[in-house]
Every structure is written in structure tokens, then in C-alpha cells.
Design an enzyme around this catalytic site. Sequence first.
Site, short mmCIF file in Angstrom:
data_model
loop_
_atom_site.label_atom_id
_atom_site.label_comp_id
_atom_site.label_asym_id
_atom_site.label_seq_id
_atom_site.Cartn_x
_atom_site.Cartn_y
_atom_site.Cartn_z
N ASN A 185 0.88 -1.18 0.00
CA ASN A 185 0.00 0.00 0.00
C ASN A 185 0.91 1.22 0.00
O ASN A 185 1.45 1.60 1.02
CB ASN A 185 -0.89 -0.03 1.26
CG ASN A 185 -1.71 1.24 1.42
OD1 ASN A 185 -1.79 2.06 0.50
ND2 ASN A 185 -2.30 1.42 2.59
N TRP A 186 1.08 1.80 -1.19
CA TRP A 186 2.03 2.91 -1.31
C TRP A 186 1.53 4.19 -0.63
O TRP A 186 2.28 5.12 -0.44
CB TRP A 186 2.30 3.21 -2.79
CG TRP A 186 3.07 2.14 -3.51
CD1 TRP A 186 3.60 0.99 -2.97
CD2 TRP A 186 3.42 2.12 -4.90
NE1 TRP A 186 4.24 0.27 -3.94
CE2 TRP A 186 4.15 0.94 -5.14
CE3 TRP A 186 3.18 2.98 -5.97
CZ2 TRP A 186 4.64 0.60 -6.40
CZ3 TRP A 186 3.66 2.65 -7.23
CH2 TRP A 186 4.38 1.48 -7.44
N LYS A 187 0.26 4.24 -0.33
CA LYS A 187 -0.36 5.47 0.21
C LYS A 187 -0.02 6.65 -0.72
O LYS A 187 0.07 6.46 -1.93
CB LYS A 187 0.10 5.70 1.64
CG LYS A 187 -0.10 4.44 2.51
CD LYS A 187 -0.01 4.68 3.97
CE LYS A 187 -0.22 3.37 4.71
NZ LYS A 187 -0.26 3.53 6.15
N HIS B 279 -9.64 1.57 4.67
CA HIS B 279 -8.39 1.75 5.40
C HIS B 279 -8.62 2.71 6.57
O HIS B 279 -9.41 3.66 6.44
CB HIS B 279 -7.30 2.29 4.46
CG HIS B 279 -5.94 2.26 5.09
ND1 HIS B 279 -5.54 3.20 6.00
CD2 HIS B 279 -4.93 1.36 4.98
CE1 HIS B 279 -4.31 2.89 6.40
NE2 HIS B 279 -3.93 1.79 5.80
N GLU C 143 -7.02 5.09 7.64
CA GLU C 143 -6.78 6.50 7.33
C GLU C 143 -7.99 7.11 6.61
O GLU C 143 -8.30 8.28 6.80
CB GLU C 143 -5.48 6.63 6.49
CG GLU C 143 -4.26 6.38 7.37
CD GLU C 143 -3.05 5.78 6.67
OE1 GLU C 143 -3.00 5.78 5.42
OE2 GLU C 143 -2.16 5.28 7.38
N GLU D 178 -5.90 -4.59 10.49
CA GLU D 178 -4.85 -3.59 10.69
C GLU D 178 -5.13 -2.81 11.97
O GLU D 178 -5.90 -1.84 11.95
CB GLU D 178 -4.80 -2.62 9.52
CG GLU D 178 -4.45 -3.25 8.19
CD GLU D 178 -3.80 -2.25 7.25
OE1 GLU D 178 -2.74 -2.57 6.72
OE2 GLU D 178 -4.34 -1.15 7.07
N GLY E 117 2.21 2.43 10.78
CA GLY E 117 3.20 3.48 10.63
C GLY E 117 3.87 3.90 11.93
O GLY E 117 4.57 4.91 11.98
N SER F 140 2.99 -2.03 10.45
CA SER F 140 4.43 -2.12 10.72
C SER F 140 5.00 -3.51 10.46
O SER F 140 5.86 -3.98 11.21
CB SER F 140 4.74 -1.65 12.14
OG SER F 140 4.39 -0.29 12.30
N GLY G 246 2.63 -1.11 4.33
CA GLY G 246 2.71 0.32 4.03
C GLY G 246 4.16 0.74 3.81
O GLY G 246 4.75 0.53 2.75
N GLY G 247 4.75 1.33 4.84
CA GLY G 247 6.10 1.91 4.74
C GLY G 247 7.12 0.98 4.09
O GLY G 247 7.90 1.40 3.23
#
Length: 246
Positions: free
Chosen positions: A9-11, A93, A95, A164, A170, A208, A229-230
Site C-alpha cells: 500500500n504505497w499510500k 483503510h 486512514e 490492521e 506506521g 508495521s 505500508g512503509g
Amino acid sequence: MRRKLVVGNWKMNGNRLTNTELLAGVEEAGPYTADVAVCAPFPYLSEVALSLQAKRIGWGAQDCSAHESGAYTGEVSAEMLAEFGCRFVIVGHSERRAYHAESDQLVADKAKIALKHNLTPIVCVGETLAEREANQTDAIVKRQMSAVIHTLGHCISQIVVAYEPVWAIGTGLTATPEQAQAVHALLRVQLHAATPKSDQMQILYGGSVKPDNAAALFSQPDIDGGLIGGASLKAADFVAICRAAR
Ligand code: PGA
């Protein structure tokens, strides 16, 4: 036996140059035992589609509209995503739920329209730290999941679920494999009541996930891969995580 799935998930990260380098790095290190996909920002989908065409890596988007088409400025429809070859779309998600006030029902409606256009929705559920500390984890994820079950009916078996925990996204804090497994098992029991195919459904863990914790998480009986993600932004890290899923 369920196949493992790892989704990046590149966001809202990357640019055309870094995307090209990242995809080349991930592609060259393959093939992988697990299924692998990346969910890119909307403007890059066409280039991602071109570079991954005929490769073994799938792609998708990070959100879609709950509406079919029309006067919804700024929104992107599931039908448009399908036109660019997307296999997946992330919906719900945390966010989106937090910054765009997306309700359980809106998330369920997005999942429904995604399925209608032959996309696989990756439906995210998860509790905040305050909710975990108040022992509400089970109730929260069940409530989020039940809106989707109710809306999709027997089609629920066609979605991918991602657990999640919001406090792990993150932050560098990861749910222990046992904490994550407990919630995954709970979700599978809930899905089982809705579909006899729950055993075949993929439930991903996200929050994470890194090269050094991926294998332990993915070895749990109800964890079928990850939403990353990251660590999906660095080819070496994402490759290591994809290799940990077998
Ligand atoms: P993270 O994000 O891996 O950076 O914690 C996961 C996600 O939000 O999907």
C-alpha cells in the site's frame, strides 16, 4: 490450503521515477511463492499497469467511490479502476475512516461496487489503541466486519480482509503474532457463520510489517499474508517480506 498474498500500500508516496525503480526491483527479485500486488495512487495506475502487464505482480488502487458514476467531484469509480486492469482495491483503510469519516456502511457499499466490477476489495478492519486498552478490540472488528457481511451476503467469500490495528500502522509497533492470530481467528469464525467458504478466504495482517517480523506473523495459522505500508516503498524490504510469505 490458502495461498499467501502480500500487497504493498504505497499510500500518497512516490513519483514516476521512484515507482519505476521500485517495480523493477520487486519484479527482478521474483517470482514469489506468494501472490504479490501493489496498490498505487490513482494517477500512476496507468503506468503501473503498463509496467506490470504480463508480469506475475498484480496491481490495484487504495480507494474507490461507493457510487457508480456521476456528479462526485474528485472521486474515482470502481469501473474506471477495472478499465486499468486493477485486480484489487483497498476499502475502509483506517486512514480513510479517520480522515474522511468513512462509516462502516460506506465501506461496505464500496466493497459491493468493487465486486460488481470484478475487483477484489481488500476490506480493512482494526481497533485504535484506546479501544484495545478498553478491551473493545473484538467488538470493534466484529462490528466493522458485520456491516460488510450484511451488505454482501454470500458474496462475502470473494473479498480479502485485512486486520490492521490502528495503533500499529506506521508507528513501528507491531501486534505480536499471537495478538494478530487471535483477531484473525475471531474474524474467521465470524466469516464462517456467513459463508461455508470462509476457510478459503485470505485474511491479511497490516501494521508495521517489516522484513524481521514478517515470517513470524505469516506463520500463524490464520494469517494469510500482509498489507504493507512503509516497507513496501523500499524494494529490498518489500522483496524480503514477499519472500517471507510461503
Ligand atoms: P505500515 O502501514 O506498514 O506503514 O504500518 C500499513 C497500512 O497502513 O496498510
